[in-house]
Motif scaffolding. Structure first.
Motif, PDB file in Angstrom:
ATOM      1  N   ALA A  61      35.855  31.758  53.776  1.00 34.21           N
ATOM      2  CA  ALA A  61      36.228  32.628  54.885  1.00 34.21           C
ATOM      3  C   ALA A  61      37.314  31.947  55.714  1.00 34.21           C
ATOM      4  CB  ALA A  61      35.015  32.945  55.742  1.00 34.21           C
ATOM      5  N   ALA A  62      38.316  32.709  56.115  1.00 34.10           N
ATOM      6  CA  ALA A  62      39.465  32.151  56.823  1.00 34.10           C
ATOM      7  C   ALA A  62      39.142  31.891  58.290  1.00 34.10           C
ATOM      8  CB  ALA A  62      40.647  33.100  56.720  1.00 34.10           C
ATOM      9  N   ALA A  63      39.624  30.779  58.800  1.00 34.77           N
ATOM     10  CA  ALA A  63      39.498  30.462  60.226  1.00 34.77           C
ATOM     11  C   ALA A  63      40.689  31.091  60.951  1.00 34.77           C
ATOM     12  CB  ALA A  63      39.471  28.955  60.444  1.00 34.77           C
ATOM     13  N   ILE A  64      40.468  32.270  61.532  1.00 34.78           N
ATOM     14  CA  ILE A  64      41.515  33.027  62.219  1.00 34.78           C
ATOM     15  C   ILE A  64      40.940  33.567  63.532  1.00 34.78           C
ATOM     16  CG2 ILE A  64      42.894  33.621  60.199  1.00 34.78           C
ATOM     17  CD1 ILE A  64      41.328  36.178  59.914  1.00 34.78           C
ATOM     18  N   PRO A  65      41.783  34.005  64.464  1.00 33.77           N
ATOM     19  CA  PRO A  65      41.266  34.391  65.780  1.00 33.77           C
ATOM     20  C   PRO A  65      40.161  35.450  65.756  1.00 33.77           C
ATOM     21  CG  PRO A  65      43.636  34.136  65.880  1.00 33.77           C
ATOM     22  CD  PRO A  65      43.256  33.999  64.435  1.00 33.77           C
ATOM     23  N   GLU A  66      40.207  36.376  64.810  1.00 33.72           N
ATOM     24  CA  GLU A  66      39.218  37.458  64.809  1.00 33.72           C
ATOM     25  C   GLU A  66      37.889  37.076  64.163  1.00 33.72           C
ATOM     26  OE1 GLU A  66      40.533  40.284  61.227  1.00 33.72           O
ATOM     27  OE2 GLU A  66      42.191  39.433  62.391  1.00 33.72           O
ATOM     28  N   GLN A  67      37.789  35.887  63.619  1.00 31.41           N
ATOM     29  CA  GLN A  67      36.514  35.438  63.062  1.00 31.41           C
ATOM     30  C   GLN A  67      36.385  33.924  63.236  1.00 31.41           C
ATOM     31  OE1 GLN A  67      37.189  37.220  59.137  1.00 31.41           O
ATOM     32  NE2 GLN A  67      37.489  35.202  58.247  1.00 31.41           N
ATOM     33  N   ARG A  68      35.244  33.534  63.748  1.00 33.99           N
ATOM     34  CA  ARG A  68      34.992  32.130  64.062  1.00 33.99           C
ATOM     35  C   ARG A  68      34.037  31.536  63.030  1.00 33.99           C
ATOM     36  NH1 ARG A  68      31.112  30.838  67.621  1.00 33.99           N
ATOM     37  NH2 ARG A  68      31.280  32.918  68.539  1.00 33.99           N
ATOM     38  N   ILE A  69      34.443  30.413  62.422  1.00 39.30           N
ATOM     39  CA  ILE A  69      33.638  29.761  61.396  1.00 39.30           C
ATOM     40  C   ILE A  69      32.687  28.777  62.059  1.00 39.30           C
ATOM     41  CG2 ILE A  69      33.665  28.530  59.209  1.00 39.30           C
ATOM     42  CD1 ILE A  69      35.203  31.198  59.213  1.00 39.30           C
ATOM     43  N   GLY A  70      31.379  28.964  61.827  1.00 36.79           N
ATOM     44  CA  GLY A  70      30.375  28.041  62.331  1.00 36.79           C
ATOM     45  C   GLY A  70      30.062  26.993  61.284  1.00 36.79           C
ATOM     46  N   LYS A  71      28.796  26.797  60.992  1.00 40.90           N
ATOM     47  CA  LYS A  71      28.417  25.837  59.965  1.00 40.90           C
ATOM     48  C   LYS A  71      29.034  26.249  58.630  1.00 40.90           C
ATOM     49  CE  LYS A  71      24.027  26.422  60.657  1.00 40.90           C
ATOM     50  NZ  LYS A  71      22.549  26.292  60.530  1.00 40.90           N
ATOM     51  N   GLU A 111      30.290  25.572  45.073  1.00 41.36           N
ATOM     52  CA  GLU A 111      29.251  26.093  45.950  1.00 41.36           C
ATOM     53  C   GLU A 111      29.805  26.144  47.372  1.00 41.36           C
ATOM     54  OE1 GLU A 111      25.400  24.373  45.772  1.00 41.36           O
ATOM     55  OE2 GLU A 111      25.340  24.293  43.585  1.00 41.36           O
ATOM     56  N   TYR A 112      29.585  27.268  48.050  1.00 39.29           N
ATOM     57  CA  TYR A 112      30.132  27.460  49.395  1.00 39.29           C
ATOM     58  C   TYR A 112      29.106  28.171  50.260  1.00 39.29           C
ATOM     59  CZ  TYR A 112      32.909  29.673  53.103  1.00 39.29           C
ATOM     60  OH  TYR A 112      33.377  30.106  54.310  1.00 39.29           O
ATOM     61  N   SER A 113      28.976  27.725  51.504  1.00 39.33           N
ATOM     62  CA  SER A 113      28.130  28.422  52.458  1.00 39.33           C
ATOM     63  C   SER A 113      28.777  28.332  53.838  1.00 39.33           C
ATOM     64  CB  SER A 113      26.723  27.823  52.499  1.00 39.33           C
ATOM     65  OG  SER A 113      26.757  26.476  52.932  1.00 39.33           O
ATOM     66  N   ALA A 114      28.554  29.363  54.658  1.00 35.55           N
ATOM     67  CA  ALA A 114      29.134  29.367  56.000  1.00 35.55           C
ATOM     68  C   ALA A 114      28.439  30.411  56.860  1.00 35.55           C
ATOM     69  CB  ALA A 114      30.626  29.659  55.944  1.00 35.55           C
ATOM     70  N   GLU A 115      28.519  30.200  58.171  1.00 31.48           N
ATOM     71  CA  GLU A 115      28.162  31.215  59.141  1.00 31.48           C
ATOM     72  C   GLU A 115      29.447  31.633  59.845  1.00 31.48           C
ATOM     73  OE1 GLU A 115      25.075  29.866  61.737  1.00 31.48           O
ATOM     74  OE2 GLU A 115      23.598  29.689  60.112  1.00 31.48           O
ATOM     75  N   VAL A 116      29.718  32.932  59.837  1.00 30.90           N
ATOM     76  CA  VAL A 116      30.982  33.442  60.366  1.00 30.90           C
ATOM     77  C   VAL A 116      30.689  34.498  61.425  1.00 30.90           C
ATOM     78  CG1 VAL A 116      33.173  34.548  59.805  1.00 30.90           C
ATOM     79  CG2 VAL A 116      32.076  33.038  58.128  1.00 30.90           C
ATOM     80  N   THR A 117      31.227  34.301  62.615  1.00 36.02           N
ATOM     81  CA  THR A 117      31.052  35.259  63.706  1.00 36.02           C
ATOM     82  C   THR A 117      32.298  36.126  63.814  1.00 36.02           C
ATOM     83  OG1 THR A 117      29.619  33.726  64.913  1.00 36.02           O
ATOM     84  CG2 THR A 117      30.608  35.530  66.168  1.00 36.02           C
ATOM     85  N   ILE A 118      32.106  37.434  63.692  1.00 34.73           N
ATOM     86  CA  ILE A 118      33.221  38.381  63.724  1.00 34.73           C
ATOM     87  C   ILE A 118      33.477  38.801  65.170  1.00 34.73           C
ATOM     88  CG2 ILE A 118      34.137  40.521  62.779  1.00 34.73           C
ATOM     89  CD1 ILE A 118      33.397  38.375  60.679  1.00 34.73           C
ATOM     90  N   GLU A 119      34.743  38.692  65.603  1.00 38.79           N
ATOM     91  CA  GLU A 119      35.141  39.052  66.968  1.00 38.79           C
ATOM     92  C   GLU A 119      36.391  39.924  66.902  1.00 38.79           C
ATOM     93  OE1 GLU A 119      35.609  35.099  68.452  1.00 38.79           O
ATOM     94  OE2 GLU A 119      33.503  34.912  69.036  1.00 38.79           O
ATOM     95  N   ARG A 120      36.281  41.027  66.204  1.00 34.93           N
ATOM     96  CA  ARG A 120      37.431  41.879  65.871  1.00 34.93           C
ATOM     97  C   ARG A 120      37.456  43.118  66.765  1.00 34.93           C
ATOM     98  NH1 ARG A 120      36.370  42.171  60.545  1.00 34.93           N
ATOM     99  NH2 ARG A 120      37.722  40.359  60.251  1.00 34.93           N
ATOM    100  N   LEU A 121      38.636  43.471  67.292  1.00 34.30           N
ATOM    101  CA  LEU A 121      38.788  44.723  68.018  1.00 34.30           C
ATOM    102  C   LEU A 121      38.758  45.877  67.022  1.00 34.30           C
ATOM    103  CD1 LEU A 121      41.638  43.766  70.533  1.00 34.30           C
ATOM    104  CD2 LEU A 121      39.173  43.892  70.969  1.00 34.30           C
TER     105      LEU A 121
END
Length: 265
Positions: free
Chosen positions: A25-35, A70-80
């Protein structure tokens, strides 16, 4: 909204082979990468490089034999999320440089040959209303049919056969939007309602930004109806699938398996 994402896949090569990956998942303003965690088999060469439009990263490999990811992540979506149907189109001369290439034909999206069709079918609509009408037309006329297409299937092929998978639905929407003089690009992504769970593909269109007078912004559209933009994590973007495949091998390779799980937290 936060998504929990996990993905596993593996491939093998008989000889040293260059491979390009894009699956995080891309680290961009509309989505924040957690763990986040990425685990790769050791390779002769491994290097990260920027992806298209600096959205996400690609990983260059040179490897031989079996290679596991193998890939895992928590991604918070902050999209208008404005109402697509209310958004106006921008005139071509108002387009920023980044949008120009997404108005042109590409390998899988021969938009020029569909100009007469879009004017005949959607001629009474403009901007976001045109895109919404295209999305609904695809939903009404196409069957989602796993296994019905292959790596060489273009939007023209899908248009004729009226079936495909997410990749094909996205290609058709991108093609018909470009034929309508609306910049459109292909988006690889993760989304929780995709059935069966897998890497997913949607489209993005460049229309007016309701928060900036005279400005434009990219807006997600999924012709399959499975991905809600509020719960969609972008991996990368491109002119079509050729630009943003999760695995591109520059030599003979054998794909072994993939497993994807996306859940809302």
């Amino acid at each position: 909204m936060t998504l929990s994402i996990s993905a596993r896949f593996a491939f093998e090569t008989d000889q040293p082979t260059d491979v390009l990956l894009q699956f995080e998942a891309a680290a961009i303003p509309e989505q924040r990468i957690g763990k986040a965690n990425t685990s790769l088999t050791q390779a002769e060469h491994c290097a990260r490089v920027p992806a298209e439009d600096d959205i996400g990263e690609r990983i260059w490999l040179r490897s031989q034999g079996r290679f596991d990811v193998e890939y895992s992540a928590e991604v918070t979506i902050e999209r208008l999320l404005p109402d697509l149907g209310t958004l106006e189109a921008l005139s071509p001369h108002e387009m920023p440089g980044e949008a120009v290439k997404y108005m042109l034909d590409s390998r899988y999206c021969p938009a020029d040959s569909f100009q007469s069709f879009v004017e005949g079918e959607f001629g009474g609509t403009l901007g976001g209303a045109r895109v919404d009408a295209i999305r609904q037309w695809i939903a009404d006329h196409f069957d989602y049919a796993p296994g019905s297409s292959h790596v060489n299937t273009t939007a023209r092929d899908s248009f004729i056969e009226r079936r495909g998978i997410c990749r094909d639905f996205a290609h058709v929407l991108v093609t018909l939007a470009r034929a309508s003089t609306i910049p459109a690009r292909y988006v690889a992504c993760y989304a929780p309602r995709v059935e069966p769970q897998d890497f997913h593909a949607v489209a993005e269109v460049f229309l007016a930004d309701p928060t900036v007078e005279g400005g434009g912004a990219w807006h997600i559209v999924d012709a399959t109806g499975m991905a809600d933009p509020a719960f969609t994590a972008k991996i990368g973007v491109g002119r079509d699938a050729a630009d943003v495949s999760f695995l591109t091998s520059f030599g003979p390779s054998n794909f072994l398996f993939s497993e994807v799980r996306v859940e809302k937290l």
